[in-house]
Design a protein around this motif. Structure first.
Motif, PDB file in Angstrom:
ATOM      1  N   PRO A 119       0.807  -1.221   0.000  1.00 56.03           N
ATOM      2  CA  PRO A 119       0.000   0.000   0.000  1.00 56.03           C
ATOM      3  C   PRO A 119       0.847   1.281   0.000  1.00 56.03           C
ATOM      4  N   GLN A 120       1.999   1.215   0.667  1.00 53.93           N
ATOM      5  CA  GLN A 120       2.849   2.400   0.751  1.00 53.93           C
ATOM      6  C   GLN A 120       3.607   2.685  -0.548  1.00 53.93           C
ATOM      7  N   ILE A 121       3.731   1.682  -1.418  1.00 56.66           N
ATOM      8  CA  ILE A 121       4.394   1.913  -2.705  1.00 56.66           C
ATOM      9  C   ILE A 121       3.622   2.972  -3.495  1.00 56.66           C
ATOM     10  N   LYS A 122       2.311   2.782  -3.567  1.00 55.01           N
ATOM     11  CA  LYS A 122       1.461   3.718  -4.299  1.00 55.01           C
ATOM     12  C   LYS A 122       1.504   5.106  -3.656  1.00 55.01           C
ATOM     13  N   GLN A 123       1.468   5.137  -2.318  1.00 54.43           N
ATOM     14  CA  GLN A 123       1.500   6.417  -1.609  1.00 54.43           C
ATOM     15  C   GLN A 123       2.827   7.134  -1.833  1.00 54.43           C
ATOM     16  N   LEU A 124       3.921   6.376  -1.768  1.00 58.57           N
ATOM     17  CA  LEU A 124       5.237   6.977  -1.950  1.00 58.57           C
ATOM     18  C   LEU A 124       5.435   7.444  -3.391  1.00 58.57           C
ATOM     19  N   THR A 125       4.874   6.708  -4.341  1.00 59.84           N
ATOM     20  CA  THR A 125       4.928   7.141  -5.746  1.00 59.84           C
ATOM     21  C   THR A 125       4.232   8.486  -5.902  1.00 59.84           C
ATOM     22  N   THR A 126       3.098   8.645  -5.221  1.00 64.69           N
ATOM     23  CA  THR A 126       2.371   9.911  -5.244  1.00 64.69           C
ATOM     24  C   THR A 126       3.222  11.033  -4.659  1.00 64.69           C
ATOM     25  N   VAL A 127       3.919  10.741  -3.567  1.00 69.79           N
ATOM     26  CA  VAL A 127       4.790  11.734  -2.923  1.00 69.79           C
ATOM     27  C   VAL A 127       5.918  12.156  -3.861  1.00 69.79           C
ATOM     28  N   LEU A 128       6.573  11.183  -4.477  1.00 71.54           N
ATOM     29  CA  LEU A 128       7.689  11.467  -5.376  1.00 71.54           C
ATOM     30  C   LEU A 128       7.233  12.280  -6.583  1.00 71.54           C
ATOM     31  N   ASN A 129       6.083  11.914  -7.144  1.00 77.77           N
ATOM     32  CA  ASN A 129       5.536  12.664  -8.267  1.00 77.77           C
ATOM     33  C   ASN A 129       5.206  14.101  -7.862  1.00 77.77           C
ATOM     34  N   TYR A 130       4.644  14.250  -6.675  1.00 79.76           N
ATOM     35  CA  TYR A 130       4.305  15.588  -6.169  1.00 79.76           C
ATOM     36  C   TYR A 130       5.566  16.440  -6.027  1.00 79.76           C
ATOM     37  N   LEU A 131       6.612  15.881  -5.428  1.00 84.19           N
ATOM     38  CA  LEU A 131       7.848  16.627  -5.229  1.00 84.19           C
ATOM     39  C   LEU A 131       8.484  17.011  -6.562  1.00 84.19           C
ATOM     40  N   GLN A 132       8.446  16.099  -7.512  1.00 80.55           N
ATOM     41  CA  GLN A 132       9.062  16.384  -8.807  1.00 80.55           C
ATOM     42  C   GLN A 132       8.298  17.472  -9.560  1.00 80.55           C
ATOM     43  N   LYS A 133       6.987  17.363  -9.567  1.00 81.91           N
ATOM     44  CA  LYS A 133       6.178  18.308 -10.340  1.00 81.91           C
ATOM     45  C   LYS A 133       6.001  19.646  -9.633  1.00 81.91           C
ATOM     46  N   HIS A 134       5.822  19.623  -8.311  1.00 83.49           N
ATOM     47  CA  HIS A 134       5.569  20.865  -7.566  1.00 83.49           C
ATOM     48  C   HIS A 134       6.840  21.664  -7.331  1.00 83.49           C
ATOM     49  N   TYR A 135       7.946  20.953  -7.050  1.00 82.55           N
ATOM     50  CA  TYR A 135       9.211  21.642  -6.753  1.00 82.55           C
ATOM     51  C   TYR A 135      10.247  21.468  -7.858  1.00 82.55           C
ATOM     52  N   HIS A 136       9.856  20.780  -8.928  1.00 80.33           N
ATOM     53  CA  HIS A 136      10.744  20.568 -10.088  1.00 80.33           C
ATOM     54  C   HIS A 136      12.071  19.926  -9.672  1.00 80.33           C
ATOM     55  N   MET A 137      12.001  18.969  -8.782  1.00 79.44           N
ATOM     56  CA  MET A 137      13.203  18.277  -8.330  1.00 79.44           C
ATOM     57  C   MET A 137      13.720  17.353  -9.419  1.00 79.44           C
ATOM     58  N   GLN A 138      14.958  17.562  -9.816  1.00 80.20           N
ATOM     59  CA  GLN A 138      15.562  16.744 -10.850  1.00 80.20           C
ATOM     60  C   GLN A 138      16.571  15.745 -10.293  1.00 80.20           C
ATOM     61  N   LYS A 139      16.935  15.930  -9.027  1.00 86.41           N
ATOM     62  CA  LYS A 139      17.900  15.029  -8.396  1.00 86.41           C
ATOM     63  C   LYS A 139      17.625  15.014  -6.886  1.00 86.41           C
ATOM     64  N   ILE A 140      17.692  13.821  -6.279  1.00 85.17           N
ATOM     65  CA  ILE A 140      17.450  13.718  -4.838  1.00 85.17           C
ATOM     66  C   ILE A 140      18.408  12.715  -4.195  1.00 85.17           C
ATOM     67  N   ASN A 141      18.602  12.893  -2.895  1.00 86.14           N
ATOM     68  CA  ASN A 141      19.232  11.873  -2.060  1.00 86.14           C
ATOM     69  C   ASN A 141      18.107  11.178  -1.307  1.00 86.14           C
ATOM     70  N   VAL A 142      18.331   9.938  -0.913  1.00 89.07           N
ATOM     71  CA  VAL A 142      17.310   9.191  -0.181  1.00 89.07           C
ATOM     72  C   VAL A 142      17.933   8.471   1.012  1.00 89.07           C
ATOM     73  N   VAL A 143      17.310   8.618   2.168  1.00 92.93           N
ATOM     74  CA  VAL A 143      17.648   7.814   3.352  1.00 92.93           C
ATOM     75  C   VAL A 143      16.367   7.087   3.720  1.00 92.93           C
ATOM     76  N   ALA A 144      16.402   5.753   3.707  1.00 99.51           N
ATOM     77  CA  ALA A 144      15.191   4.971   3.965  1.00 99.51           C
ATOM     78  C   ALA A 144      15.464   3.871   4.971  1.00 99.51           C
ATOM     79  N   HIS A 145      14.510   3.670   5.873  1.00 99.02           N
ATOM     80  CA  HIS A 145      14.650   2.659   6.920  1.00 99.02           C
ATOM     81  C   HIS A 145      13.697   1.495   6.686  1.00 99.02           C
ATOM     82  N   SER A 146      14.208   0.276   6.823  1.00102.47           N
ATOM     83  CA  SER A 146      13.404  -0.938   6.787  1.00102.47           C
ATOM     84  C   SER A 146      12.502  -0.998   5.549  1.00102.47           C
ATOM     85  N   TYR A 147      11.184  -1.232   5.759  1.00103.20           N
ATOM     86  CA  TYR A 147      10.270  -1.336   4.625  1.00103.20           C
ATOM     87  C   TYR A 147      10.243  -0.060   3.783  1.00103.20           C
ATOM     88  N   GLY A 148      10.644   1.061   4.368  1.00 99.87           N
ATOM     89  CA  GLY A 148      10.669   2.315   3.607  1.00 99.87           C
ATOM     90  C   GLY A 148      11.578   2.209   2.398  1.00 99.87           C
TER      91      GLY A 148
END
Length: 216
Positions: A119-148
């Motif tokens: 379920p969180q895959i779909k939610q996280l995809t929505t978050v990533l799309n929002y960040l890319q389109k709203h803030y025009h992010m072209q490059k990111i770093n990621v720190v993720a824990h466990s299932y994240g």
């Protein structure tokens, strides 16, 4: 009988209110603290590439709270944005990103107690799309824990749009299962990654190998 039902109703209502109160506290988000150029540290590389902080199963503000506070106290990074996402994909935010140096973006799922990470895959995809389109992010770093981390792999590798419009700079996984197609019962599970049927895992692995070769 009526008195007993009334007491039971009050008790259940009280427990529900308490649960909502606890969940609200857990999802409050870590306060941000601006980073001033005059406080930059000599041995720290300051970049305009933001870092996304993704919690794992049951993760909340507590997951990265101490880390964020430490980085801000030492003038290493600054928390600039909190982004909450609900099971229905609804997003709301607090703060703003406009290219600040060493910016931290805290992702919080309003409900991540499911029996699986899907379920969180779909939610996280929505978050990533929002960040890319709203803030025009072209490059990111990621720190993720466990299932994240597992959620991130499938959200990013499963979206051609994100791969075309948002590059990964650095990715740090903290205790991430990563490969989910092999049984948990296998004694040497992580020595059998060549037997994996997880196409997103394979793609991420190949991309990492290519990046290492290019850096050499």
């Amino acid at each position: 009988m009526k008195k007993s039902l009334k007491i039971a109703g009050i008790s259940i209502g009280s427990l529900v209110l308490l649960a909502f109160g606890i969940q609200g506290f857990l999802l409050r988000g870590t306060p941000g603290q601006s980073l001033s150029p005059q406080n930059y540290q000599d041995k720290v590389d300051y970049s305009s590439v933001p870092t996304l902080l993704i919690p794992g199963w049951g993760g909340s503000t507590i997951t990265y709270n101490k880390m964020i506070k430490y980085y801000q106290q030492k003038n290493i990074a600054q928390k600039v944005l909190t982004i909450w996402v609900a099971p229905n994909g609804r997003i709301w935010t607090e703060g703003n990103f406009h290219g600040q140096k060493n910016a931290l973006i805290q992702v919080l799922f309003t409900w991540n107690y499911n029996g699986t990470y899907h379920p969180q895959i779909k939610q996280l995809t929505t978050v990533l799309n929002y960040l890319q389109k709203h803030y025009h992010m072209q490059k990111i770093n990621v720190v993720a824990h466990s299932y994240g981390g597992t959620e991130f792999i499938h959200a990013y590798m499963g979206s051609k749009y994100l791969q075309d419009h948002m590059r990964l700079n650095k990715v740090v996984f903290l205790g991430v299962p990563v490969e989910e197609s092999l049984s948990d019962q296998l004694k040497y599970r992580y020595h059998l990654v060549n037997k994996s049927t997880d196409k997103n895992f394979h793609q991420l692995f190949l991309d990492a190998v290519c990046k290492i070769k290019l850096e050499k």
